[in-house]
Design a protein around this motif. Structure first.
Motif, PDB file in Angstrom:
ATOM      1  N   ARG A 146      28.490   6.034   5.334  1.00 42.62           N
ATOM      2  CA  ARG A 146      29.325   5.334   6.315  1.00 42.62           C
ATOM      3  C   ARG A 146      28.738   3.972   6.688  1.00 42.62           C
ATOM      4  NH1 ARG A 146      31.744   9.319  10.997  1.00 42.62           N
ATOM      5  NH2 ARG A 146      32.820  10.796   9.639  1.00 42.62           N
ATOM      6  N   ARG A 147      27.431   3.828   6.538  1.00 48.45           N
ATOM      7  CA  ARG A 147      26.792   2.560   6.845  1.00 48.45           C
ATOM      8  C   ARG A 147      26.931   1.573   5.702  1.00 48.45           C
ATOM      9  NH1 ARG A 147      26.519   5.922  10.122  1.00 48.45           N
ATOM     10  NH2 ARG A 147      27.871   4.626  11.323  1.00 48.45           N
ATOM     11  N   GLU A 168      31.340   9.280  16.125  1.00 47.30           N
ATOM     12  CA  GLU A 168      31.708   7.992  15.536  1.00 47.30           C
ATOM     13  C   GLU A 168      33.176   7.965  15.149  1.00 47.30           C
ATOM     14  OE1 GLU A 168      29.830   4.846  12.340  1.00 47.30           O
ATOM     15  OE2 GLU A 168      29.696   6.985  11.890  1.00 47.30           O
ATOM     16  N   GLN A 207      23.302  -5.294  15.695  1.00 46.03           N
ATOM     17  CA  GLN A 207      24.658  -4.791  15.476  1.00 46.03           C
ATOM     18  C   GLN A 207      25.640  -5.346  16.504  1.00 46.03           C
ATOM     19  OE1 GLN A 207      23.972  -3.786  12.285  1.00 46.03           O
ATOM     20  NE2 GLN A 207      25.671  -2.392  12.708  1.00 46.03           N
ATOM     21  N   ASN A 230      31.337  -0.938  18.903  1.00 45.67           N
ATOM     22  CA  ASN A 230      31.938  -0.153  17.823  1.00 45.67           C
ATOM     23  C   ASN A 230      31.152   1.144  17.622  1.00 45.67           C
ATOM     24  OD1 ASN A 230      29.598  -0.915  16.531  1.00 45.67           O
ATOM     25  ND2 ASN A 230      30.594  -2.197  14.992  1.00 45.67           N
ATOM     26  N   GLU A 239      28.976   2.148  15.313  1.00 44.98           N
ATOM     27  CA  GLU A 239      27.551   2.033  15.005  1.00 44.98           C
ATOM     28  C   GLU A 239      26.745   1.687  16.246  1.00 44.98           C
ATOM     29  OE1 GLU A 239      26.138   0.168  11.400  1.00 44.98           O
ATOM     30  OE2 GLU A 239      28.209  -0.062  10.717  1.00 44.98           O
ATOM     31  N   MET A 242      23.807   4.068  18.213  1.00 40.98           N
ATOM     32  CA  MET A 242      22.465   3.608  18.544  1.00 40.98           C
ATOM     33  C   MET A 242      22.192   3.732  20.045  1.00 40.98           C
ATOM     34  SD  MET A 242      21.240   0.503  16.099  1.00 40.98           S
ATOM     35  CE  MET A 242      22.839  -0.073  15.639  1.00 40.98           C
ATOM     36  N   VAL A 292      20.164   6.185  12.102  1.00 41.20           N
ATOM     37  CA  VAL A 292      20.964   5.113  12.704  1.00 41.20           C
ATOM     38  C   VAL A 292      20.328   3.747  12.480  1.00 41.20           C
ATOM     39  CG1 VAL A 292      21.976   6.629  14.454  1.00 41.20           C
ATOM     40  CG2 VAL A 292      19.923   5.314  15.009  1.00 41.20           C
ATOM     41  N   GLY A 322      20.839   1.405   8.406  1.00 44.56           N
ATOM     42  CA  GLY A 322      21.757   0.300   8.156  1.00 44.56           C
ATOM     43  C   GLY A 322      21.237  -1.028   8.670  1.00 44.56           C
TER      44      GLY A 322
END
Length: 534
Positions: free
Chosen positions: A120-121, A166, A292, A300, A302, A306, A339, A342
């Motif tokens: 997904r990353r 997510e 990010q 979002n 991601e 985090m 996490v 990415g």
């Protein structure tokens, strides 16, 4: 066939197949070394694993939720793990290897879920392979298998929760995933009570974003099993929370706001000192969060994950504990690494450096700085897992063999209760308080001392404890009969177990029993005491 011509599903399979191979190889090598050191026996690297096995045995075959079959005790901080072991015992019998096989399967599930998370990353196959191999070492995954406990299950459930979160965050209308998220929230505290930290942080962020229904629903469903278990414990004469949570995690009572804040701050700093890799991971989460946020310019999925992992880590360090074998913080190390993968792989430092080569070098150095301590600490524990299992074999397992031969249905006094409780049918007085309510109550009240110990051990036939744990609390009438000292202690609470006679009429029998058992101890265990004299 070139990589461009290779079908994507064939390329993607390597993202989890190679890490699975690494995991399998490390586990097999560790097992072979451990078996050789432990006379061919599968031994766990934590005595606490045998507490779960003892409770599972008593639940499966005697219908008793307790460390012994004689009485209820709220001694498990992972009710689901204990119940899973009990179910396994009912299906296949009382096999001490059950936790190992459970953890092996859960390790595979963790790597497959982790690969999906990294997909997904948008990471490439080599990046995913590297990230998962780092996770195996840093978590550390192999020691968690040999811990015989629930920490891999905890990490798997947390990762599934993050994946569902997510999806729900980015797609609010995903009703099926929302139902999964709510179900996982109810499951988390049953795996470990620290799961409430994750739910609390997630619910707080959801409510902050005015998603009231989902946030309140998560809190309600997480609280429901805790409340149900707590009421059952209270009806059995115990406390609302398990004794292990209260005795090990108590912050104290009657504290004012300033004193409570000071105590929480001291615990936070102590935990960072004991697990310095967590400080670097927190730093990495902050860097990743800023990176990010600047890239997305919005909260979002991601960024949300985090924030959740960062908040959960801060709560754990402030209110819970870090422990031997890195087991208490294993779920935080694994989730932080996933996490962070990415942002670390995609960290763009070109504007700070004159050439791309310097930018890439700086990126590698930042990633290495953040992950180095976690990888080194996890690698050290992985290499020393066989040694930890041998510590348990030389000490707790030999104590259990001794009790089974001479005191199998008698009353014995202990401070490490797992192996003796699982391998024997002895009545146990637990001076640590996990299985003996009166001890736990005295410790919580600050009244634990010689008089309470004497009152609780009047019928005891033998005492096997770390005397260093009780410098001023043991009854004066207790007589030291012998000592066993193990070499190269890594995991046990002390390298020396002292055998004491609680009454004058038990000393001669204990001395005779120790003399009879002496030839059957592993040669590396050093024995001392007058029982060795002919």
């Amino acid at each position: 066939m070139s990589q461009k011509e290779t079908p994507s599903h064939l390329r993607n399979i390597w993202g989890w197949l190679i890490p699975l191979g690494v995991f399998g190889l490390l586990t097999a090598v560790t097992m072979l070394i451990a078996l050789r050191r432990n006379d061919g026996h599968l031994i766990y690297a934590q005595d606490d694993a045998y507490i779960h096995l003892a409770m599972a045995k008593n639940l499966a075959f005697h219908g008793v939720w307790g460390v012994t079959r004689y009485a209820f005790s709220a001694s498990s901080s992972s009710p689901l793990w204990t119940a899973m072991l009990a179910l396994g015992m009912r299906l296949v019998g009382n096999h001490a290897s059950l936790p190992f096989w459970y953890n092996l399967a859960l390790g595979v599930a963790l790597l497959i879920l982790g690969e999906r998370f990294l997909c997904r990353r948008g990471l490439t196959v080599p990046q995913r392979v590297l990230a998962l191999c780092l996770l195996i070492v840093a978590m550390p995954l192999v020691p968690m298998v040999f811990s015989g406990m629930e920490h891999i299950l905890h990490t798997v459930v947390m990762l599934a929760f993050l994946l569902a979160l997510e999806t729900v965050w980015e797609t609010p209308q995903a009703s099926k995933t929302r139902g999964l998220l709510l179900g996982l929230a109810a499951l988390l505290p049953l795996v470990r009570y620290e799961g409430l930290f994750l739910v609390a942080v997630t619910a707080g962020l959801l409510i902050f974003r005015r998603r009231w229904g989902l946030g309140i629903g998560l809190v309600a469903l997480a609280a429901l099993p805790v409340a149900a278990l707590g009421l059952w414990y209270v009806r059995q004469g115990w406390w609302f929370l398990p004794s292990s949570v209260l005795v090990k995690g108590s912050l104290g009572s009657g504290l004012g706001p300033v004193s409570l804040f000071s105590l929480i701050l001291r615990r936070f700093l102590t935990n960072l000192a004991l697990a310095p890799q967590m400080g670097f991971l927190l730093l990495g989460l902050l860097i990743g969060l800023i990176t990010q946020w600047k890239r997305a310019q919005r909260l979002n999925g991601e960024v949300m994950l985090m924030l959740v992992v960062l908040g959960t880590s801060l709560l754990h360090l402030a209110l819970a504990a870090v422990g031997p074998m890195m087991r208490y913080q294993a779920y935080l190390v694994a989730s932080s690494l996933l996490v962070l993968a990415g942002p670390l792989f995609n960290l763009d430092l070109r504007r700070w450096f004159s050439t791309p080569a310097l930018a890439h070098t700086a990126q590698a150095l930042v990633a290495a700085l953040i992950l180095a301590l976690a990888v080194l600490a996890g690698g050290y524990m992985t290499l020393n897992t066989p040694r930890a299992t041998t510590n348990i074999y030389h000490q707790q397992v030999q104590m259990a063999r001794f009790v089974r031969q001479f005191y199998n249905q008698s009353t014995v006094v202990l401070n490490d209760i797992g192996a003796v409780s699982y391998f024997t049918d002895a009545h146990v007085v637990d001076l640590a308080g996990l299985a003996t309510r009166e001890v736990a109550q005295a410790r919580l009240n600050g009244t634990f001392g010689p008089q309470i110990i004497s009152d609780l051990t009047r019928r005891a036939d033998a005492v096997m404890i770390y005397t260093a744990w009780f410098p001023e609390e043991l009854p004066a009438a207790w007589q030291i009969v012998g000592e066993w000292t193990i070499p190269e202690n890594l995991i046990c609470g002390d390298d020396t177990v002292t055998f004491l006679a609680p009454r004058a009429d038990t000393a001669a029998t204990l001395r005779t029993n120790l003399r009879t058992f002496a030839p059957y101890l592993p040669a590396l265990v050093q024995q001392r005491g007058d029982y060795l004299n002919p």
